[in-house]
Design an enzyme around this catalytic site. Structure first.
Site, PDB file in Angstrom:
ATOM      1  N   CYS A   1      -0.991  41.699  49.546  1.00  0.00           N
ATOM      2  CA  CYS A   1      -0.507  41.075  48.309  1.00  0.00           C
ATOM      3  C   CYS A   1      -1.157  39.719  48.033  1.00  0.00           C
ATOM      4  O   CYS A   1      -1.079  39.218  46.912  1.00  0.00           O
ATOM      5  CB  CYS A   1       1.008  40.937  48.349  1.00  0.00           C
ATOM      6  SG  CYS A   1       1.818  42.503  48.645  1.00  0.00           S
TER       7      CYS A   1
ATOM      8  N   ASN B   1       6.154  45.609  42.237  1.00  0.00           N
ATOM      9  CA  ASN B   1       5.183  44.952  43.122  1.00  0.00           C
ATOM     10  C   ASN B   1       3.907  45.788  43.159  1.00  0.00           C
ATOM     11  O   ASN B   1       3.924  46.923  43.625  1.00  0.00           O
ATOM     12  CB  ASN B   1       5.816  44.837  44.518  1.00  0.00           C
ATOM     13  CG  ASN B   1       4.880  44.202  45.550  1.00  0.00           C
ATOM     14  OD1 ASN B   1       3.702  43.968  45.290  1.00  0.00           O
ATOM     15  ND2 ASN B   1       5.423  43.935  46.731  1.00  0.00           N
TER      16      ASN B   1
ATOM     17  N   HIS C   1       3.105  35.833  43.415  1.00  0.00           N
ATOM     18  CA  HIS C   1       3.126  37.256  43.712  1.00  0.00           C
ATOM     19  C   HIS C   1       4.503  37.796  43.328  1.00  0.00           C
ATOM     20  O   HIS C   1       5.519  37.118  43.500  1.00  0.00           O
ATOM     21  CB  HIS C   1       2.851  37.514  45.194  1.00  0.00           C
ATOM     22  CG  HIS C   1       3.031  38.954  45.551  1.00  0.00           C
ATOM     23  ND1 HIS C   1       2.408  39.948  44.827  1.00  0.00           N
ATOM     24  CD2 HIS C   1       3.778  39.578  46.490  1.00  0.00           C
ATOM     25  CE1 HIS C   1       2.766  41.113  45.323  1.00  0.00           C
ATOM     26  NE2 HIS C   1       3.600  40.917  46.326  1.00  0.00           N
TER      27      HIS C   1
HETATM   28  N1  COA Z   1      19.307  51.585  46.341  1.00  0.00           N
HETATM   29  C1  COA Z   1      20.553  51.402  46.816  1.00  0.00           C
HETATM   30  N2  COA Z   1      20.791  50.851  48.024  1.00  0.00           N
HETATM   31  C2  COA Z   1      19.724  50.457  48.733  1.00  0.00           C
HETATM   32  C3  COA Z   1      18.402  50.621  48.285  1.00  0.00           C
HETATM   33  C4  COA Z   1      18.214  51.217  47.034  1.00  0.00           C
HETATM   34  N3  COA Z   1      16.991  51.410  46.520  1.00  0.00           N
HETATM   35  N4  COA Z   1      17.559  50.120  49.228  1.00  0.00           N
HETATM   36  C5  COA Z   1      18.318  49.666  50.229  1.00  0.00           C
HETATM   37  N5  COA Z   1      19.621  49.868  49.944  1.00  0.00           N
HETATM   38  C6  COA Z   1      20.785  49.537  50.759  1.00  0.00           C
HETATM   39  C7  COA Z   1      20.461  49.487  52.227  1.00  0.00           C
HETATM   40  O1  COA Z   1      20.504  50.766  52.779  1.00  0.00           O
HETATM   41  C8  COA Z   1      21.561  48.609  52.731  1.00  0.00           C
HETATM   42  O2  COA Z   1      22.731  49.380  52.879  1.00  0.00           O
HETATM   43  P1  COA Z   1      23.711  49.138  54.133  1.00  0.00           P
HETATM   44  O3  COA Z   1      24.197  47.724  53.974  1.00  0.00           O
HETATM   45  O4  COA Z   1      24.746  50.169  53.916  1.00  0.00           O
HETATM   46  O5  COA Z   1      22.851  49.334  55.335  1.00  0.00           O
HETATM   47  C9  COA Z   1      21.798  47.624  51.584  1.00  0.00           C
HETATM   48  O6  COA Z   1      21.239  48.233  50.415  1.00  0.00           O
HETATM   49  C10 COA Z   1      21.167  46.271  51.783  1.00  0.00           C
HETATM   50  O7  COA Z   1      19.855  46.461  52.237  1.00  0.00           O
HETATM   51  P2  COA Z   1      18.916  45.235  52.484  1.00  0.00           P
HETATM   52  O8  COA Z   1      17.601  45.704  52.982  1.00  0.00           O
HETATM   53  O9  COA Z   1      19.626  44.195  53.288  1.00  0.00           O
HETATM   54  O10 COA Z   1      18.764  44.686  50.984  1.00  0.00           O
HETATM   55  P3  COA Z   1      18.087  43.380  50.508  1.00  0.00           P
HETATM   56  O11 COA Z   1      18.996  42.593  49.689  1.00  0.00           O
HETATM   57  O12 COA Z   1      17.330  42.662  51.601  1.00  0.00           O
HETATM   58  O13 COA Z   1      16.964  43.955  49.510  1.00  0.00           O
HETATM   59  C11 COA Z   1      14.605  44.363  49.479  1.00  0.00           C
HETATM   60  C12 COA Z   1      15.964  44.797  50.000  1.00  0.00           C
HETATM   61  C13 COA Z   1      13.536  45.261  50.023  1.00  0.00           C
HETATM   62  C14 COA Z   1      14.640  44.458  47.968  1.00  0.00           C
HETATM   63  C15 COA Z   1      14.355  42.890  49.898  1.00  0.00           C
HETATM   64  O14 COA Z   1      14.612  42.738  51.260  1.00  0.00           O
HETATM   65  C16 COA Z   1      12.942  42.431  49.633  1.00  0.00           C
HETATM   66  O15 COA Z   1      12.517  42.285  48.502  1.00  0.00           O
HETATM   67  N6  COA Z   1      12.200  42.136  50.702  1.00  0.00           N
HETATM   68  C17 COA Z   1      10.887  41.538  50.632  1.00  0.00           C
HETATM   69  C18 COA Z   1       9.839  42.448  50.169  1.00  0.00           C
HETATM   70  C19 COA Z   1       8.547  41.737  50.343  1.00  0.00           C
HETATM   71  O16 COA Z   1       8.477  40.540  50.245  1.00  0.00           O
HETATM   72  N7  COA Z   1       7.512  42.453  50.670  1.00  0.00           N
HETATM   73  C20 COA Z   1       6.342  41.802  51.192  1.00  0.00           C
HETATM   74  C21 COA Z   1       5.537  41.098  50.256  1.00  0.00           C
HETATM   75  S1  COA Z   1       4.658  42.217  49.300  1.00  0.00           S
END
Ligand code: COA
Length: 325
Positions: free
Chosen positions: A113, A282, A252
């Site tokens: 990224c 993304n 980004h």
């Molecule tokens: N729809 C519904 N629920 C979802 C889901 C979706 N698409 N994806 C994950 N969940 C659920 C998970 O299973 C979890 O459930 P649980 O609590 O029962 O286990 C819950 O939502 C929370 O998951 P979590 O991973 O803690 O969510 P989050 O708030 O961290 O959001 C991302 C997830 C991926 C959106 C976030 O962590 C993120 O943006 N991370 C960084 C990505 C990034 O920077 N990438 C690298 C640079 S390119």
């Protein structure tokens, strides 16, 4: 050392739109979850048979058309991508051929990224030291080709697209500073395990779904916020500037909440940040590239403005760049 500026930008987004409502039919998710947790409403997808170089060619032609440079006058082509058409030859060579840019040195950069910012920093060096008169830099991705459409944790996040910029010697302003970094100790947080020399493609790797993105989103989230904020500060320091001097930030676009948390750390107003995550998700290296292009086309960046590019991704890698437009 010569001053180097961006003299043309272009983008290309494939036509097919995949909305959150479409994803609700594919995995256990909801528009509400995706919107509130990420800021994404829809993303673009390539059509059948469309590959990264096809997007790169269209974005590159648009960027070149904004300049007086002819393709055969290009000295350097760098494509930042983690989804090349194939392992080799590089997308840059395919692009060089399609553009008939027969005098250009061509290579790809793998910096996920942060790839577009890395590529700009490398191209700047070539021009500043006099080795090249100009450069075409492209961020292009078909992330849909490595997305696990059964994994709701990741499939809602990514999209396809390409953005390009032409760099050349600038009379004034231009790139004021760059700051790049990496930390391979956290390589496991975001990776594509299959298809390389560690796990060449076999029926077993396909069965284990190793040819799709694996991500620990939670961990990355925190690192993205602190690392992007720090990269911005370091690049500004090198330019002899402060946050208050910035007119427009092109971050980004991994997650709306990451960008807002970074802005809060830096004390940056939301109005000074360009967002295209809602429309495209993304797109890795293509996110900063298309966001820069759109900000220019929409008049959000004007001549004389101070622009900050700031990106973070798998590697880990990060990069920031301060430009006087
Ligand atoms: N729809 C519904 N629920 C979802 C889901 C979706 N698409 N994806 C994950 N969940 C659920 C998970 O299973 C979890 O459930 P649980 O609590 O029962 O286990 C819950 O939502 C929370 O998951 P979590 O991973 O803690 O969510 P989050 O708030 O961290 O959001 C991302 C997830 C991926 C959106 C976030 O962590 C993120 O943006 N991370 C960084 C990505 C990034 O920077 N990438 C690298 C640079 S390119």
């Amino acid at each position: 050392m010569k001053k180097v500026g961006i003299i043309g930008v272009g983008e290309y987004l494939p036509k097919k739109v995949l909305t959150n409502a479409d994803l609700e039919k594919m995995v256990d998710t909801s528009d509400e979850w995706i919107t509130t947790r990420t800021g994404i409403k829809q993303r673009r997808m390539v059509g059948r048979g469309e590959a990264t170089s096809d997007l790169a060619i269209k974005a590159a032609k648009r960027a070149i058309a904004e300049t007086s440079i002819k393709p055969e006058e290009l000295d350097l082509i760098i494509v930042a991508t983690i989804t090349p058409d194939m392992a080799f030859p590089s997308v840059a060579c395919l692009l060089q051929n399609a553009l008939h840019a027969k005098h250009a040195i061509s290579f790809d950069i793998s910096a996920a990224c942060a790839g577009f910012v890395y590529a700009i920093a490398v191209a700047q060096q070539f021009i500043a030291r006099g080795g090249c008169r100009n450069a075409l830099v492209v961020g292009a991705e078909v992330l849909s080709s490595i997305t696990d459409w059964k994994d709701r944790n990741t499939c809602v996040l990514f999209g396809d697209g390409a953005g390009a910029a032409v760099l050349a010697e600038a009379k004034s302003g231009g790139i004021l500073s760059t700051y790049l970094g990496s930390d391979g100790s956290k390589a496991d947080l975001l990776r594509l395990p299959g298809g390389g020399s560690r796990h060449p493609a076999t029926q077993a790797t396909i069965k284990k779904r190793l040819h799709f993105i694996k991500m620990q989103g939670n961990e990355l989230f925190k690192l993205a916020v602190t690392t992007m904020a720090n990269a911005a500060q370091q690049a500004l320091k090198r330019a002899g500037m402060e946050c208050k001097d910035i007119d427009m930030v092109i971050p980004h676009q991994a997650n709306m909440r990451i960008i807002l948390a970074m802005a809060k750390k830096l004390g940056l107003a939301k109005e000074k940040i360009y967002f295209n995550i809602a429309k495209y998700g993304n797109m890795s290296s293509a996110s900063t590239a298309t966001a820069l292009c759109e900000a220019v086309k929409e008049g959000r960046i004007k001549k004389g403005d101070v622009v900050l590019l700031d990106a973070f991704g798998s590697g880990l890698v990060w990069g920031a760049c301060v430009i006087r437009w």
